[in-house]
Design a protein around this motif. Structure first.
Motif, short mmCIF file in Angstrom:
data_model
loop_
_atom_site.label_atom_id
_atom_site.label_comp_id
_atom_site.label_asym_id
_atom_site.label_seq_id
_atom_site.Cartn_x
_atom_site.Cartn_y
_atom_site.Cartn_z
N SER A 261 0.72 -1.31 -0.04
CA SER A 261 -0.06 0.03 0.06
C SER A 261 0.73 1.21 -0.14
CB SER A 261 -0.90 0.03 1.29
OG SER A 261 -1.73 -1.31 1.26
N VAL A 262 1.93 1.35 0.67
CA VAL A 262 2.70 2.27 1.00
C VAL A 262 3.33 2.60 -0.48
CG1 VAL A 262 5.15 3.13 2.03
CG2 VAL A 262 3.26 2.03 3.25
N GLY A 263 3.96 1.63 -1.25
CA GLY A 263 4.45 1.61 -2.52
C GLY A 263 3.61 2.05 -3.54
N LEU A 264 2.40 1.85 -3.54
CA LEU A 264 1.34 2.27 -4.26
C LEU A 264 0.87 3.66 -4.22
CD1 LEU A 264 -0.98 -0.79 -4.70
CD2 LEU A 264 1.05 0.04 -6.55
N TYR A 364 7.24 -7.80 -7.53
CA TYR A 364 8.11 -9.20 -7.12
C TYR A 364 9.19 -8.69 -5.78
CZ TYR A 364 12.07 -12.61 -7.27
OH TYR A 364 13.02 -13.38 -7.14
N LEU A 365 9.89 -7.39 -6.12
CA LEU A 365 10.53 -6.75 -5.00
C LEU A 365 9.82 -6.65 -3.73
CD1 LEU A 365 12.90 -4.56 -7.36
CD2 LEU A 365 13.41 -6.64 -6.23
N ALA A 375 17.01 -6.09 -2.22
CA ALA A 375 15.89 -5.93 -2.80
C ALA A 375 14.92 -4.64 -2.14
CB ALA A 375 14.81 -7.35 -2.41
N ARG A 376 15.40 -4.19 -1.16
CA ARG A 376 14.68 -3.12 -0.79
C ARG A 376 15.19 -1.99 -1.31
NH1 ARG A 376 15.12 -4.33 4.28
NH2 ARG A 376 16.74 -2.99 5.02
N ALA A 377 16.49 -1.85 -1.52
CA ALA A 377 16.99 -0.75 -2.10
C ALA A 377 16.73 -0.43 -3.65
CB ALA A 377 18.67 -0.78 -1.96
N ALA A 378 16.68 -1.94 -4.26
CA ALA A 378 16.31 -1.90 -5.68
C ALA A 378 14.87 -1.41 -5.76
CB ALA A 378 16.43 -3.41 -6.29
N LEU A 379 14.11 -1.84 -5.02
CA LEU A 379 12.59 -1.58 -5.01
C LEU A 379 12.47 0.02 -4.74
CD1 LEU A 379 9.50 -2.09 -4.89
CD2 LEU A 379 9.84 -2.38 -2.22
N CYS A 380 13.12 0.41 -3.87
CA CYS A 380 13.17 2.19 -3.71
C CYS A 380 13.51 2.89 -5.10
CB CYS A 380 14.07 2.47 -2.57
SG CYS A 380 13.17 2.24 -1.03
N MET A 381 14.76 2.24 -5.57
CA MET A 381 14.96 2.92 -7.05
C MET A 381 13.95 2.89 -7.98
SD MET A 381 18.98 1.38 -6.98
CE MET A 381 20.17 1.64 -5.59
N MET A 408 19.92 -3.43 -9.68
CA MET A 408 18.54 -4.23 -9.92
C MET A 408 18.85 -5.35 -10.26
SD MET A 408 14.96 -3.01 -11.95
CE MET A 408 16.07 -2.93 -13.77
N GLY A 409 19.67 -5.55 -11.49
CA GLY A 409 19.94 -6.66 -11.91
C GLY A 409 20.70 -7.77 -10.77
N MET A 410 21.55 -7.19 -9.96
CA MET A 410 22.23 -7.81 -8.70
C MET A 410 20.90 -8.10 -7.80
SD MET A 410 25.24 -4.95 -8.25
CE MET A 410 25.77 -5.27 -6.57
N ALA A 411 20.23 -7.45 -7.68
CA ALA A 411 19.20 -7.84 -6.75
C ALA A 411 18.38 -8.85 -7.25
CB ALA A 411 18.22 -6.51 -6.32
N LEU A 412 17.73 -8.77 -8.17
CA LEU A 412 17.03 -10.17 -8.98
C LEU A 412 17.63 -11.41 -8.87
CD1 LEU A 412 15.23 -7.96 -11.75
CD2 LEU A 412 14.12 -8.51 -9.58
#
Length: 415
Positions: A261-264, A364-365, A375-381, A408-412
């Motif tokens: 919800s926060v992300g949306l 996914y993230l 993943a959290r950092a990639a999500l924020c990016m 992002m590639g590293m996180a995935l």
């Protein structure tokens, strides 16, 4: 002095680390556009050559989600070719536009692949971002003094422009710029324009917040704060203020639906809140100086893009950007907005080619953001990308925010 933790062992790793650490030296000669555009292809070539010589297939470890991005960017190229054919733009223009794709949209698929196959240590990428942050802090302070002394801000346009095939802004070496509406100083740092610097401050601060060394972390965050403030990007300020607590406190959100919800909610607040803020500030500016409001120009560009997309090229787009009329100060139609720009140039096909991998990756993230820092950092990016896609054309700046694509590639790969 760098610790052994940040030692790079392969040529590919050294190129990636060196290109990021040397951001300001490269900017000093106007070479960032060429470096960022060529780096990914050069590293890909080295990885492929190494695989050919030593055997093995490093591309087997590329996650499925990264291939979604690759396919999406390939669809962008196909859309480009179809639109050029539909509008009879000719072979020369098609080749030119394809090269432009290789320096823009292609990087958005290429760097995540490299993040998955080049074993770059997250710590080294974080430290490199902090080094850039330190250089930014020093640059900002020194150039602010220069601005107060009323010394010239623009230095020169790099002769490397002959190799890049892009506008003057991408090769301009400046200490600071001037806000055309107020006449006050406005800093673009190593970006082509000031709002892009605000965008980069939001990306780099996510890297810097992960640094374990307190001194380097403070330098990095300070540089990002200075970049955000001096860029005077209203969208940048709003996103910067919201993205830091989002990153720091995401791990404490135990309920995944709350996190979702926060992300949306974050992009919605920024998309709706930034225009309201612009309207208030522009109204004040009109009363004070009777200058045309940037919001009206932005809205006119968006309306032109939508009207011509719907009426002329709804599926494949127009293939190339076109300059708008005097009403929009001859700015390219669809500029200042990734989605309207995509609709105008690449049609509905191009819009879906970006929207689908972006949405799937964000979801996914979200699932792994609570347990995995990468993943959290990639999500924020990605949230920053999403928010800024309503104010900038993402593909134009890919040569600068490539470290986030690499991350992002590293996180995935690691989730």
């Amino acid at each position: 002095m760098q610790s052994k933790t940040h030692h790079q062992s392969t040529v590919e790793q050294k190129l990636i680390y060196g290109a990021l650490v040397c951001t300001y030296p490269i900017y000093a000669v106007g070479g960032l556009y060429i470096t960022g555009s060529a780096l990914g292809w050069l590293v890909l070539g080295l990885v492929s050559l190494r695989a050919f010589v030593e055997g093995g297939n490093p591309f087997r470890q590329v996650p499925v989600l990264v291939w979604f991005w690759v396919v999406g960017m390939m669809v962008m190229l196909i859309s480009l070719w179809v639109a050029h054919s539909n509008w009879y733009l000719g072979t020369t223009q098609t080749i030119k536009s394809s090269v432009g794709w290789a320096k823009g949209w292609a990087l958005i698929g290429l760097f995540p692949v490299l993040g998955a196959i080049v074993n770059v240590k997250p710590e080294s990428l974080i430290r490199a971002a902090c080094i850039v942050g330190k250089h930014t802090a020093i640059f900002g302070i020194v150039t602010f003094v220069i601005y107060m002394a009323r010394l010239p801000g623009h230095l020169f346009i790099s002769p490397l422009q002959i190799l890049g095939g892009a506008g003057d802004n991408f090769f301009m070496v400046s200490l600071y710029g001037v806000n055309p509406e107020t006449g006050a100083g406005r800093w673009q740092f190593f970006a082509p324009w000031a709002p892009a610097a605000g965008f980069l401050s939001c990306i780099f601060v996510i890297f810097c917040l992960q640094e374990k060394d307190k001194l380097w972390r403070n330098w990095g965050v300070a540089g990002c704060v200075i970049m955000a403030l001096l860029s005077q990007s209203r969208a940048g300020w709003a996103i910067f203020i919201l993205i830091i607590p989002t990153f720091l406190f995401a791990k404490h959100m135990k309920n995944p639906w709350l996190l979702l919800s926060v992300g949306l909610f974050l992009p919605i607040v920024l998309v709706l809140g930034e225009p309201v803020y612009e309207w208030i500030m522009d109204t004040f500016q009109q009363v004070k100086e009777a200058r045309p409001a940037s919001t009206r120009v932005r809205a006119a560009l968006e309306n032109l893009a939508i009207q011509r997309w719907q009426a002329e090229a709804p599926i494949w787009g127009h293939g190339i950007v076109e300059s708008g009329p005097k009403l929009v100060e001859f700015m390219p139609i669809g500029s200042h907005h990734t989605w309207f720009g995509l609709l105008f140039v690449k049609g509905l096909v191009g819009l879906l080619a970006l929207a689908i991998p972006m949405l799937i990756t964000i979801i996914y993230l979200f699932i792994f953001a609570q347990q995995n820092t990468q993943a959290r950092a990639a999500l924020c990016m990605l949230l920053v990308f999403t928010c800024y896609s309503f104010f900038e054309n993402l593909e134009i700046l890919a040569y600068l925010y490539w470290p986030a694509l690499l991350w992002m590639g590293m996180a995935l790969k690691n989730t």
